[in-house]
Write an enzyme that holds these catalytic residues in place. Sequence first.
Site, mmCIF file in Angstrom:
data_model
loop_
_atom_site.group_PDB
_atom_site.id
_atom_site.type_symbol
_atom_site.label_atom_id
_atom_site.label_comp_id
_atom_site.label_asym_id
_atom_site.label_seq_id
_atom_site.Cartn_x
_atom_site.Cartn_y
_atom_site.Cartn_z
ATOM 1 N N PHE A 184 0.814 -1.212 0.000
ATOM 2 C CA PHE A 184 0.000 0.000 0.000
ATOM 3 C C PHE A 184 0.855 1.273 0.000
ATOM 4 O O PHE A 184 0.462 2.292 0.553
ATOM 5 C CB PHE A 184 -0.968 -0.005 1.200
ATOM 6 N N ARG A 185 2.044 1.195 -0.601
ATOM 7 C CA ARG A 185 2.967 2.326 -0.700
ATOM 8 C C ARG A 185 3.494 2.790 0.650
ATOM 9 O O ARG A 185 4.018 3.899 0.772
ATOM 10 C CB ARG A 185 2.305 3.514 -1.418
ATOM 11 N N LEU A 186 3.355 1.961 1.658
ATOM 12 C CA LEU A 186 3.893 2.304 2.977
ATOM 13 C C LEU A 186 5.310 1.750 3.092
ATOM 14 O O LEU A 186 5.582 0.782 3.803
ATOM 15 C CB LEU A 186 2.974 1.747 4.077
ATOM 16 N N HIS A 187 6.209 2.375 2.353
ATOM 17 C CA HIS A 187 7.576 1.900 2.249
ATOM 18 C C HIS A 187 8.371 2.192 3.527
ATOM 19 O O HIS A 187 7.991 3.037 4.341
ATOM 20 C CB HIS A 187 8.275 2.575 1.070
#
Length: 210
Positions: A184-187
């Site tokens: 979810f693009r929570l890098h």
Amino acid sequence: MRPEIPGNTMIRDATPSDPYEVFAAWLKEAEEKELNDHNAMCLASVDANGMPSARMVLLKDWDHEGFVFYTNFESRKGEQLLAHPKAALMFHWKSVRRSVRVEGMVEQVTSEEADAYFASRPKQSQIGAWASDQSRPLTGRFELEKKVAKFAAKYGLGTVPRPPHWSGFRVRPQRIEFWQDGPFRLHDRLVYHSVPGGTEQSWTTERLYP
């Protein structure tokens, strides 16, 4: 939805005090999983007007002193780095969904280091270093092939000496950022900042929002 990220998650679970510990682990995994040129990195330099310029080069050596690559010093990147000795590097490994960004000052490697690496190259690559006026205008492929033939004849027997304009640069990091893809693009992003002064390099760390 992107699949879960394979491999270790050391920058999420822990913060090693030495960034080179993280780099060594990531490079090793990239070597095992990246199909081509796991040691490829984007090198960015600047010209006299401050205009950035980027290209791909190959990492040939690294240790706690920095990251080393070799090139023609009369090439565009060579001239830029000699005039403005600072650079940025970026490793991007799609196979493991990770990247490493390095920013720092640039210095020339020693003649002994350059000689040793040049001697390890295949002979055709050594001859190519003599034949290529890197970054200079080329009228056609035949012109290059003629120069290759000329130096192949000249150095057909015996050792090929290192060209005086061919050597290496070492990027001494002041900032190293590790990035790992997350769902979810929570890098995950972990940055190491070099602390000035002292006889040994030390680092502070911070985590960044993705």
